[in-house]
Design a protein around this motif. Structure first.
Motif, PDB file in Angstrom:
ATOM      1  N   VAL A   1       0.837  -1.204   0.000  1.00  0.00           N
ATOM      2  CA  VAL A   1       0.000   0.000   0.000  1.00  0.00           C
ATOM      3  C   VAL A   1       0.871   1.252   0.000  1.00  0.00           C
ATOM      4  N   VAL A   2       1.901   1.261   0.827  1.00  0.00           N
ATOM      5  CA  VAL A   2       2.791   2.418   0.906  1.00  0.00           C
ATOM      6  C   VAL A   2       3.492   2.664  -0.422  1.00  0.00           C
ATOM      7  N   ALA A   3       3.887   1.587  -1.125  1.00  0.00           N
ATOM      8  CA  ALA A   3       4.561   1.723  -2.423  1.00  0.00           C
ATOM      9  C   ALA A   3       3.643   2.305  -3.484  1.00  0.00           C
TER      10      ALA A   3
ATOM     11  N   VAL B   1      -1.720   2.582   5.501  1.00  0.00           N
ATOM     12  CA  VAL B   1      -2.629   1.647   6.179  1.00  0.00           C
ATOM     13  C   VAL B   1      -2.993   2.272   7.519  1.00  0.00           C
ATOM     14  N   LEU B   2      -4.227   2.728   7.640  1.00  0.00           N
ATOM     15  CA  LEU B   2      -4.668   3.420   8.852  1.00  0.00           C
ATOM     16  C   LEU B   2      -5.293   2.434   9.833  1.00  0.00           C
TER      17      LEU B   2
ATOM     18  N   ALA C   1      -4.212   9.363  12.228  1.00  0.00           N
ATOM     19  CA  ALA C   1      -4.293   9.111  10.791  1.00  0.00           C
ATOM     20  C   ALA C   1      -3.321  10.002  10.022  1.00  0.00           C
ATOM     21  N   ALA C   2      -3.235  11.269  10.429  1.00  0.00           N
ATOM     22  CA  ALA C   2      -2.318  12.191   9.763  1.00  0.00           C
ATOM     23  C   ALA C   2      -0.870  11.779   9.993  1.00  0.00           C
ATOM     24  N   ALA C   3      -0.550  11.327  11.206  1.00  0.00           N
ATOM     25  CA  ALA C   3       0.822  10.909  11.516  1.00  0.00           C
ATOM     26  C   ALA C   3       1.207   9.663  10.729  1.00  0.00           C
ATOM     27  N   VAL C   4       0.295   8.681  10.643  1.00  0.00           N
ATOM     28  CA  VAL C   4       0.554   7.455   9.883  1.00  0.00           C
ATOM     29  C   VAL C   4       0.749   7.779   8.398  1.00  0.00           C
ATOM     30  N   THR C   5      -0.103   8.661   7.883  1.00  0.00           N
ATOM     31  CA  THR C   5       0.005   9.041   6.470  1.00  0.00           C
ATOM     32  C   THR C   5       1.332   9.735   6.180  1.00  0.00           C
TER      33      THR C   5
END
Length: 532
Positions: free
Chosen positions: A466-468, A473-474, A483-487
């Motif tokens: 997903v990251v690629a 992935v939240l 969510a903002a930090a994970v993104t």
């Protein structure tokens, strides 16, 4: 002997008595017009699919590996069948081979649009690649046999302009179609384009004439090279997911080496081999092939991820993504005819070397992208890349096809296309592996830096796909802050991979520029034919 004095074939060699002049369909420029829509259809398909990849993934629930197969499935069918298709065109006539390729490409495009799942879509993409293999070498073969060598650069320049125009329009048209009608529309568009290609081909192309009518089909050679290329592409596709040390990957690579070696040994035996190895005794042909591989490795491997950057990291829509890429693709359409005229005057080496240096500079600029890079910087990088690519494609194509006998025009064209497709497959595999490995190694640190719990090894395997793709992935029920930090952490890991992959691509282009200096200088002339 330099290329300026080296004898090369003229359009009449191996093609029977010269065709009478005075009719539109006998003009070499009419041939160029006739194949324009077919060639543009294939170029359009490539860029449209790149823009549609995120939509296909979201609609069909495809992983990164499956999306790579949407690209690689086509490349697999194309690469495996190219050399054989080139021989078919030489043996049975490029006109008929081209028309069959057009019809098959359109029908397989419709089947792709009607696919109910990823597996079905990939299967029809493979079939589409087979028909693309019939179409492309035969189109180039028609040019090679129709134009005298002294004007081939100009013809290939216009040819490159057609590809550039379709490539430029593809992302924009693809973005509009995806936004308005869904990803299926990017394949349905081949129906009207293919209909125009078929009508023009039937009207303008001269009667079908084989350039090598007395030759035989080298069946053992066909089997050996088909298995070798299939095994190689399979290994390149599976290695990023399975691992380069996985038994399947190693077995595929071993099979590629074994059958490839057997092919080279066999081709020395028959009087009429599938691929005459003497063709590569000309340094321009052999170096031009290597340069095409290097260029495709850098370009295709990089552009696969630039779309995810523009849409996933920058948040652009598919249509805006196409507009951003037009600064590269439109330059190819504008500068290719100029490159062709330059090539006719000074030969293939100077424009090819300059093109590789420009493309390397553009790729290096893309390796400096950040999550908030502005449009001006990206456009400047794409301008350098597009200008360089038009010079490389025109020069390398002329070096390979223009130095081959007309009777082998289809095979030489297939060599050029096979180098392009194998380089692209190698690029997406290698640079994809670089992206994945970098994301896995840097994502935990970015999570820790954001004050988040580091993902486990098992979570990393699931997250990297997903990251690629420029996503994140939240966690379920995550607050807006989390969510903002994970993104943010995921985007930074993506950028780490992008930086390394694009730096490698720039280095490959730079090394290719040095190799291009070994090409023969001088321009092609309409001298007596050389027989291989």
């Amino acid at each position: 002997m330099t290329a300026a004095t080296e004898p090369v074939t003229t359009g009449a060699e191996g093609a029977g008595p010269p065709a009478p002049r005075g009719r539109l369909r006998e003009s070499p420029w009419a041939t160029l017009v006739a194949i324009a829509f077919g060639v543009m259809m294939v170029a359009l398909d490539g860029t449209i699919v790149a823009v549609a990849n995120p939509a296909i993934g979201a609609s069909l629930g495809a992983s990164l590996a499956e999306l790579q197969w949407v690209t690689h499935g086509y490349l697999l069918g194309l690469a495996v069948f190219l050399i054989t298709a080139g021989k078919i065109g030489d043996r049975f006539g490029h006109r008929n081979t081209y028309l069959v390729g057009v019809v098959g490409f359109v029908l397989s495009s419709v089947a792709i649009a009607l696919s109910a799942g990823v597996a079905m879509l990939i299967a029809f993409r493979v079939l589409q690649g087979v028909f693309g293999a019939l179409l492309l070498p035969s189109a180039m073969g028609l040019l090679r046999s129709g134009f005298p060598p002294s004007k081939l650069g100009r013809a290939f320049g216009v040819f490159g302009s057609l590809i550039g125009a379709a490539t430029a329009g593809g992302p924009i048209l693809g973005g509009i179609l995806v936004d308005a009608f869904g990803w299926e529309a990017v394949f349905y568009i081949n129906v009207p384009v293919g209909a125009a290609a078929l009508a023009l081909g039937l009207w303008l192309l001269a009667a079908n004439r084989a350039t090598d009518p007395g030759s035989r089909m080298d069946v053992p050679g066909i089997v050996l090279i088909s298995v070798a290329i299939f095994a190689l592409v399979w290994a390149l596709v599976e290695a990023p997911a399975a691992g380069w040390g996985h038994p399947v990957t190693l077995a595929s690579l071993a099979a590629a080496v074994l059958f490839g070696g057997a092919f080279l040994l066999w081709e020395r035996r028959p009087e009429q081999p599938l691929l005459p190895l003497a063709l590569f005794a000309n340094p321009s042909v052999s170096i031009g092939t290597l340069l095409t591989v290097a260029m495709a490795l850098s370009l295709m491997g990089s552009l696969f991820f630039i779309t995810f950057y523009l849409q996933g990291i920058q948040g652009m829509s598919p249509a805006r993504t196409g507009l951003q890429l037009i600064s590269m693709t439109a330059l190819m359409a504008v500068t290719s005819p100029i490159a062709g005229r330059v090539l006719d005057r000074v030969g293939a080496r100077p424009p090819t070397t300059v093109g590789l240096l420009l493309a390397s500079a553009g790729m290096f600029m893309l390796s400096r992208l950040e999550t908030d890079t502005g449009v001006v910087f990206m456009s400047a990088a794409f301008v350098l890349l597009g200008t360089g690519l038009s010079l490389i494609m025109t020069g390398a194509t002329a070096a390979i096809i223009g130095n081959a006998p007309v009777r082998l025009a289809g095979v030489a064209s297939a060599v050029q296309q096979a180098a392009m497709q194998l380089g692209g497959s190698l690029g997406t595999a290698v640079l994809g592996a670089v992206m994945s490995a970098t994301i896995v190694s840097t994502l935990p640190g970015h999570f820790a830096g954001a004050g988040l719990a580091e993902p486990s090894a098992d979570d990393l395997v699931d997250m990297q796909s997903v990251v690629a793709q420029g996503g994140a992935v939240l966690p379920e029920g995550a607050s807006p802050e989390v969510a903002a930090a994970v993104t943010q952490a995921s985007n930074l890991a993506f950028m780490d991979g992008l930086h390394l992959a694009f730096t490698i691509a720039a280095a490959v282009m730079l090394a290719a520029a040095a190799l291009s200096l070994l090409m023969r200088s001088g321009r092609m002339t309409d001298g007596p034919a050389v027989h291989i």
